[in-house]
Design an enzyme around this catalytic site. Structure first.
Site, PDB file in Angstrom:
ATOM      1  N   GLN A  13       0.828  -1.217   0.000  1.00 30.13           N
ATOM      2  CA  GLN A  13       0.000   0.000   0.000  1.00 30.13           C
ATOM      3  C   GLN A  13       0.864   1.271   0.000  1.00 30.13           C
ATOM      4  OE1 GLN A  13      -3.563   1.329   2.748  1.00 30.13           O
ATOM      5  NE2 GLN A  13      -1.665   1.734   3.840  1.00 30.13           N
ATOM      6  N   ASP A  14       1.747   1.380   0.985  1.00 34.07           N
ATOM      7  CA  ASP A  14       2.522   2.621   1.119  1.00 34.07           C
ATOM      8  C   ASP A  14       3.529   2.765  -0.014  1.00 34.07           C
ATOM      9  OD1 ASP A  14       1.111   2.705   3.444  1.00 34.07           O
ATOM     10  OD2 ASP A  14       2.839   2.926   4.771  1.00 34.07           O
ATOM     11  N   LEU A  81      10.203   0.272   3.419  1.00 32.73           N
ATOM     12  CA  LEU A  81       8.792  -0.013   3.721  1.00 32.73           C
ATOM     13  C   LEU A  81       8.498  -1.504   3.740  1.00 32.73           C
ATOM     14  CD1 LEU A  81       7.082   2.664   1.422  1.00 32.73           C
ATOM     15  CD2 LEU A  81       8.121   2.952   3.669  1.00 32.73           C
ATOM     16  N   SER A  85       3.872  -7.301   7.461  1.00 33.78           N
ATOM     17  CA  SER A  85       3.241  -6.171   8.159  1.00 33.78           C
ATOM     18  C   SER A  85       1.938  -6.529   8.865  1.00 33.78           C
ATOM     19  CB  SER A  85       2.974  -5.039   7.165  1.00 33.78           C
ATOM     20  OG  SER A  85       1.888  -5.382   6.329  1.00 33.78           O
ATOM     21  N   THR A 126       6.367   1.950  13.690  1.00 35.29           N
ATOM     22  CA  THR A 126       4.927   1.773  13.864  1.00 35.29           C
ATOM     23  C   THR A 126       4.434   2.072  15.278  1.00 35.29           C
ATOM     24  OG1 THR A 126       3.218   0.053  13.984  1.00 35.29           O
ATOM     25  CG2 THR A 126       5.458  -0.702  14.129  1.00 35.29           C
ATOM     26  N   GLU A 128       2.481   0.320  16.754  1.00 37.16           N
ATOM     27  CA  GLU A 128       2.388  -0.958  17.476  1.00 37.16           C
ATOM     28  C   GLU A 128       3.461  -1.071  18.547  1.00 37.16           C
ATOM     29  OE1 GLU A 128       0.447  -4.049  17.129  1.00 37.16           O
ATOM     30  OE2 GLU A 128      -0.947  -2.557  16.382  1.00 37.16           O
ATOM     31  N   TYR A 151       5.426  -9.012  15.792  1.00 41.49           N
ATOM     32  CA  TYR A 151       5.614  -7.928  14.802  1.00 41.49           C
ATOM     33  C   TYR A 151       6.169  -6.679  15.470  1.00 41.49           C
ATOM     34  CZ  TYR A 151       4.176  -3.930  11.881  1.00 41.49           C
ATOM     35  OH  TYR A 151       4.148  -2.750  11.165  1.00 41.49           O
ATOM     36  N   LYS A 155       9.786  -4.816  15.009  1.00 42.42           N
ATOM     37  CA  LYS A 155       9.846  -3.413  14.572  1.00 42.42           C
ATOM     38  C   LYS A 155      10.595  -2.555  15.585  1.00 42.42           C
ATOM     39  CE  LYS A 155       7.650  -2.877  10.579  1.00 42.42           C
ATOM     40  NZ  LYS A 155       8.143  -2.074   9.454  1.00 42.42           N
TER      41      LYS A 155
HETATM   42  P1  NAP Z   1       2.000  -3.893   2.987  1.00 45.43           P
HETATM   43  O1  NAP Z   1       0.941  -3.370   2.091  1.00 45.43           O
HETATM   44  O2  NAP Z   1       1.785  -5.167   3.724  1.00 45.43           O
HETATM   45  O3  NAP Z   1       3.334  -4.031   2.102  1.00 45.43           O
HETATM   46  C1  NAP Z   1       4.437  -4.732   2.568  1.00 45.43           C
HETATM   47  C2  NAP Z   1       5.482  -4.761   1.471  1.00 45.43           C
HETATM   48  O4  NAP Z   1       6.643  -5.451   1.959  1.00 45.43           O
HETATM   49  C3  NAP Z   1       5.035  -5.487   0.203  1.00 45.43           C
HETATM   50  O5  NAP Z   1       5.493  -4.780  -0.904  1.00 45.43           O
HETATM   51  C4  NAP Z   1       5.759  -6.823   0.313  1.00 45.43           C
HETATM   52  O6  NAP Z   1       6.030  -7.374  -0.943  1.00 45.43           O
HETATM   53  C5  NAP Z   1       7.056  -6.368   0.955  1.00 45.43           C
HETATM   54  N1  NAP Z   1       7.816  -7.463   1.549  1.00 45.43           N
HETATM   55  C6  NAP Z   1       7.391  -8.382   2.456  1.00 45.43           C
HETATM   56  N2  NAP Z   1       8.380  -9.235   2.762  1.00 45.43           N
HETATM   57  C7  NAP Z   1       9.457  -8.858   2.025  1.00 45.43           C
HETATM   58  C8  NAP Z   1      10.771  -9.341   1.886  1.00 45.43           C
HETATM   59  N3  NAP Z   1      11.209 -10.417   2.567  1.00 45.43           N
HETATM   60  N4  NAP Z   1      11.621  -8.694   1.047  1.00 45.43           N
HETATM   61  C9  NAP Z   1      11.205  -7.638   0.341  1.00 45.43           C
HETATM   62  N5  NAP Z   1       9.948  -7.124   0.414  1.00 45.43           N
HETATM   63  C10 NAP Z   1       9.099  -7.740   1.245  1.00 45.43           C
HETATM   64  O7  NAP Z   1       2.400  -2.808   4.079  1.00 45.43           O
HETATM   65  P2  NAP Z   1       2.058  -1.236   4.128  1.00 45.43           P
HETATM   66  O8  NAP Z   1       0.743  -1.044   4.809  1.00 45.43           O
HETATM   67  O9  NAP Z   1       2.309  -0.632   2.806  1.00 45.43           O
HETATM   68  O10 NAP Z   1       3.141  -0.743   5.177  1.00 45.43           O
HETATM   69  C11 NAP Z   1       4.427  -0.319   4.751  1.00 45.43           C
HETATM   70  C12 NAP Z   1       5.387  -0.390   5.921  1.00 45.43           C
HETATM   71  O11 NAP Z   1       4.932   0.446   6.969  1.00 45.43           O
HETATM   72  C13 NAP Z   1       5.531  -1.775   6.555  1.00 45.43           C
HETATM   73  O12 NAP Z   1       6.883  -1.893   6.987  1.00 45.43           O
HETATM   74  C14 NAP Z   1       4.612  -1.740   7.752  1.00 45.43           C
HETATM   75  O13 NAP Z   1       5.054  -2.654   8.731  1.00 45.43           O
HETATM   76  C15 NAP Z   1       4.774  -0.291   8.177  1.00 45.43           C
HETATM   77  N6  NAP Z   1       3.622   0.330   8.846  1.00 45.43           N
HETATM   78  C16 NAP Z   1       2.389   0.285   8.265  1.00 45.43           C
HETATM   79  C17 NAP Z   1       1.329   0.936   8.867  1.00 45.43           C
HETATM   80  C18 NAP Z   1      -0.029   0.954   8.238  1.00 45.43           C
HETATM   81  O14 NAP Z   1      -0.996   1.292   8.946  1.00 45.43           O
HETATM   82  N7  NAP Z   1      -0.162   0.655   6.954  1.00 45.43           N
HETATM   83  C19 NAP Z   1       1.535   1.654  10.070  1.00 45.43           C
HETATM   84  C20 NAP Z   1       2.804   1.681  10.608  1.00 45.43           C
HETATM   85  C21 NAP Z   1       3.864   1.038   9.978  1.00 45.43           C
HETATM   86  P3  NAP Z   1       5.161  -8.542  -1.610  1.00 45.43           P
HETATM   87  O15 NAP Z   1       4.270  -7.862  -2.597  1.00 45.43           O
HETATM   88  O16 NAP Z   1       6.232  -9.349  -2.266  1.00 45.43           O
HETATM   89  O17 NAP Z   1       4.425  -9.278  -0.537  1.00 45.43           O
HETATM   90  O1  F7E Z   2      -6.312  -4.575  13.151  1.00 45.85           O
HETATM   91  C1  F7E Z   2      -9.104  -5.648  15.275  1.00 45.85           C
HETATM   92  C2  F7E Z   2      -7.708  -6.139  15.583  1.00 45.85           C
HETATM   93  O2  F7E Z   2      -5.151  -5.880  11.390  1.00 45.85           O
HETATM   94  C3  F7E Z   2      -6.861  -3.426  13.747  1.00 45.85           C
HETATM   95  C4  F7E Z   2      -0.740  -2.771  10.413  1.00 45.85           C
HETATM   96  O3  F7E Z   2      -0.672  -1.914   9.297  1.00 45.85           O
HETATM   97  O4  F7E Z   2      -1.415  -0.991  11.827  1.00 45.85           O
HETATM   98  C5  F7E Z   2      -1.804  -2.264  11.368  1.00 45.85           C
HETATM   99  O5  F7E Z   2      -1.908  -3.175  12.445  1.00 45.85           O
HETATM  100  C6  F7E Z   2      -7.705  -3.830  14.949  1.00 45.85           C
HETATM  101  C7  F7E Z   2      -7.028  -4.829  15.887  1.00 45.85           C
HETATM  102  O6  F7E Z   2      -4.320  -3.562  12.006  1.00 45.85           O
HETATM  103  C8  F7E Z   2     -10.665  -8.052  13.062  1.00 45.85           C
HETATM  104  O7  F7E Z   2      -7.739  -7.066  16.669  1.00 45.85           O
HETATM  105  C9  F7E Z   2     -11.183  -7.001  14.881  1.00 45.85           C
HETATM  106  O8  F7E Z   2      -7.285  -4.450  17.218  1.00 45.85           O
HETATM  107  O9  F7E Z   2      -6.384  -3.782  10.732  1.00 45.85           O
HETATM  108  P1  F7E Z   2      -5.566  -4.496  11.723  1.00 45.85           P
HETATM  109  P2  F7E Z   2      -3.286  -3.461  13.218  1.00 45.85           P
HETATM  110  O10 F7E Z   2      -3.138  -4.736  13.917  1.00 45.85           O
HETATM  111  O11 F7E Z   2      -3.657  -2.262  14.019  1.00 45.85           O
HETATM  112  C10 F7E Z   2      -0.173  -0.940  12.517  1.00 45.85           C
HETATM  113  C11 F7E Z   2       0.091   0.482  12.908  1.00 45.85           C
HETATM  114  C12 F7E Z   2       0.931  -1.590  11.788  1.00 45.85           C
HETATM  115  O12 F7E Z   2       2.094  -1.209  11.910  1.00 45.85           O
HETATM  116  C13 F7E Z   2       0.622  -2.840  11.075  1.00 45.85           C
HETATM  117  O13 F7E Z   2       1.589  -3.113  10.082  1.00 45.85           O
HETATM  118  O14 F7E Z   2      -8.879  -4.485  14.481  1.00 45.85           O
HETATM  119  N1  F7E Z   2      -9.931  -6.587  14.528  1.00 45.85           N
HETATM  120  N2  F7E Z   2     -11.646  -7.893  14.006  1.00 45.85           N
HETATM  121  C14 F7E Z   2      -9.578  -7.228  13.416  1.00 45.85           C
HETATM  122  N3  F7E Z   2      -8.462  -7.148  12.672  1.00 45.85           N
HETATM  123  C15 F7E Z   2      -8.403  -7.900  11.554  1.00 45.85           C
HETATM  124  N4  F7E Z   2      -7.308  -7.815  10.766  1.00 45.85           N
HETATM  125  N5  F7E Z   2      -9.434  -8.731  11.177  1.00 45.85           N
HETATM  126  C16 F7E Z   2     -10.589  -8.845  11.894  1.00 45.85           C
HETATM  127  O15 F7E Z   2     -11.500  -9.579  11.542  1.00 45.85           O
END
Ligand code: NAP
Ligand code: F7E
Length: 327
Positions: A13-14, A81, A85, A126, A128, A151, A155
């Site tokens: 996504q990012d 990124l 995740s 993050t 988290e 996770y 991180k």
């Molecule tokens: P995402 O959609 O799950 O994307 C993860 C990316 O990492 C994908 O491109 C995936 O590639 C790649 N990847 C996974 N394992 C890899 C490996 N071994 N080597 C190289 N690439 C690999 O995550 P996102 O939501 O865009 O988040 C981007 C980053 O921000 C992540 O590090 C996540 O932990 C962090 N983050 C996200 C959030 C959020 O709310 N979205 C908040 C805080 C921090 P493939 O296509 O090959 O699977």
């Molecule tokens: O869960 C609750 C679940 O999986 C949010 C990642 O991008 O943000 C993300 O992590 C909440 C949790 O995201 C379901 O238990 C309830 O409390 O959408 P999530 P996350 O765990 O907050 C952080 C900042 C990151 O860094 C991560 O990479 O929703 N929840 N019912 C559920 N969650 C999921 N997935 N599915 C359910 O059915």
């Protein structure tokens, strides 16, 4: 001279939103892509940027590929990124999660230290990492970390090793501590996209009910398109510093479900939702609400998309996809 950016996790996504932003700012963008990529190029295609990127094969698990990509691309800016995740999967695959999210960051830092030491390095940290820690209900850059999942622990290692490379080697390394951010290309396993997709399916008569875990969890949800702007801004500062990026608002999963059903005009939504214990987690984070005051003051950054607008954007995108026949 065009600036050169190397983006790991470019297919996520990012990675897709950041690539679009950097291309608009006239960067040359190299994206690291796994041979076994999960999303293929769907997100990049969705944002219409695939053909403008240079994609190079590599993996955070493979140091040789990282050295190769850094040597080939000579980046000015590196955005790390890539990650496993999904918090839920980190209990099922703790070793892989740690290898990619913690050790992978170290491998990339080493490649940059040896072959592009002047490059500026952004780490996707993050909220988290805070776990249930807070100060008067808020998380700030000073709030102590108390990670509660494999996770988050991986991180947290990455967070500290990035700080350490800044302190030890004088490298320009920053952690963006980002709170949850979502979009129409959010992975379907995350709760917001799961809800937007299910609600769209129910609206179109393609599904009847939605099973969820903990409805009471609260998250500070923003829009990914806004958050990638902050990533770039962090690397344009005079000195490297860590920043929280968040909206400052918190909503429950239940609020998200309700807003999504209301958006499509289904008022009796409670009958459509059931609790499925399979989606509960061994350890939960109850409430995240970040203070992005420092980013607002020093980066001049602020979120534009508010909660209800985000929900509507995601549900509308899923409705459109489904009407066009996508799964
Ligand atoms: P995402 O959609 O799950 O994307 C993860 C990316 O990492 C994908 O491109 C995936 O590639 C790649 N990847 C996974 N394992 C890899 C490996 N071994 N080597 C190289 N690439 C690999 O995550 P996102 O939501 O865009 O988040 C981007 C980053 O921000 C992540 O590090 C996540 O932990 C962090 N983050 C996200 C959030 C959020 O709310 N979205 C908040 C805080 C921090 P493939 O296509 O090959 O699977
Ligand atoms: O869960 C609750 C679940 O999986 C949010 C990642 O991008 O943000 C993300 O992590 C909440 C949790 O995201 C379901 O238990 C309830 O409390 O959408 P999530 P996350 O765990 O907050 C952080 C900042 C990151 O860094 C991560 O990479 O929703 N929840 N019912 C559920 N969650 C999921 N997935 N599915 C359910 O059915």
């Amino acid at each position: 001279m065009r600036r050169v950016a190397l983006v790991t996790g470019v297919t996520g996504q990012d990675g897709a939103y950041l690539s679009k932003l950097l291309l608009e700012k006239d960067y040359t963008v190299y994206g690291l892509v796994r041979r076994s990529t999960r999303y293929a190029l769907a997100n990049l295609d969705y944002l219409g940027v695939t053909s403008d990127l240079d994609l190079i094969e590599g993996d955070l698990g493979d140091e040789a590929s990282l050295i190769n990509v850094v040597r080939r691309t000579h980046p000015n800016e590196v955005y790390n990124l890539a990650a496993q995740s999904f918090v839920g999967s980190s209990w099922d695959q703790p070793i892989l999660t740690t290898d990619v999210d913690a050790m992978g960051t170290l491998r990339l830092l080493e490649a940059v230290r040896h072959f592009a030491p002047q490059a500026r390095f952004y780490q996707a940290s993050t909220s988290e990492m805070f776990g249930n820690s807070h100060e008067n209900g808020l998380q700030t850059e000073e709030t102590p970390f108390h990670p509660r999942s494999p996770y988050a622990i991986a991180k947290l290692y990455a967070y500290w090793i990035v700080n350490n490379y800044r302190d030890s080697y004088g490298m320009f390394c920053v952690n963006g501590i980002l709170f949850n951010h979502e979009s129409p290309i959010r992975g379907p396993e995350f709760v917001t996209r799961k809800i937007s997709r299910s609600v769209a399916q129910i609206k179109l008569g393609l599904s009847q009910r939605l099973g969820l875990g903990n409805l009471h969890s609260r998250r500070d949800w923003g829009f990914a398109g806004d958050y990638v702007e902050a990533m770039r801004l962090m690397l344009q500062q005079d000195a490297p510093e860590n920043f929280i990026i968040s909206t400052g608002e918190t909503h429950s999963v239940r609020d998200f479900v309700q807003a999504a059903f209301e958006h499509v005009g289904i008022p009796d939504w409670e009958a459509r939702v059931y609790i499925d214990p399979a989606f509960r987690r061994p350890a939960e984070l109850f409430c995240l609400q970040g203070s992005s005051r420092k980013a607002r003051e020093k980066l001049g950054w602020q979120p534009r998309v508010r909660f209800r607008e985000l929900v509507a954007m995601m549900v509308d995108a899923d409705l459109q996809r489904l009407r066009q026949g996508a799964a």
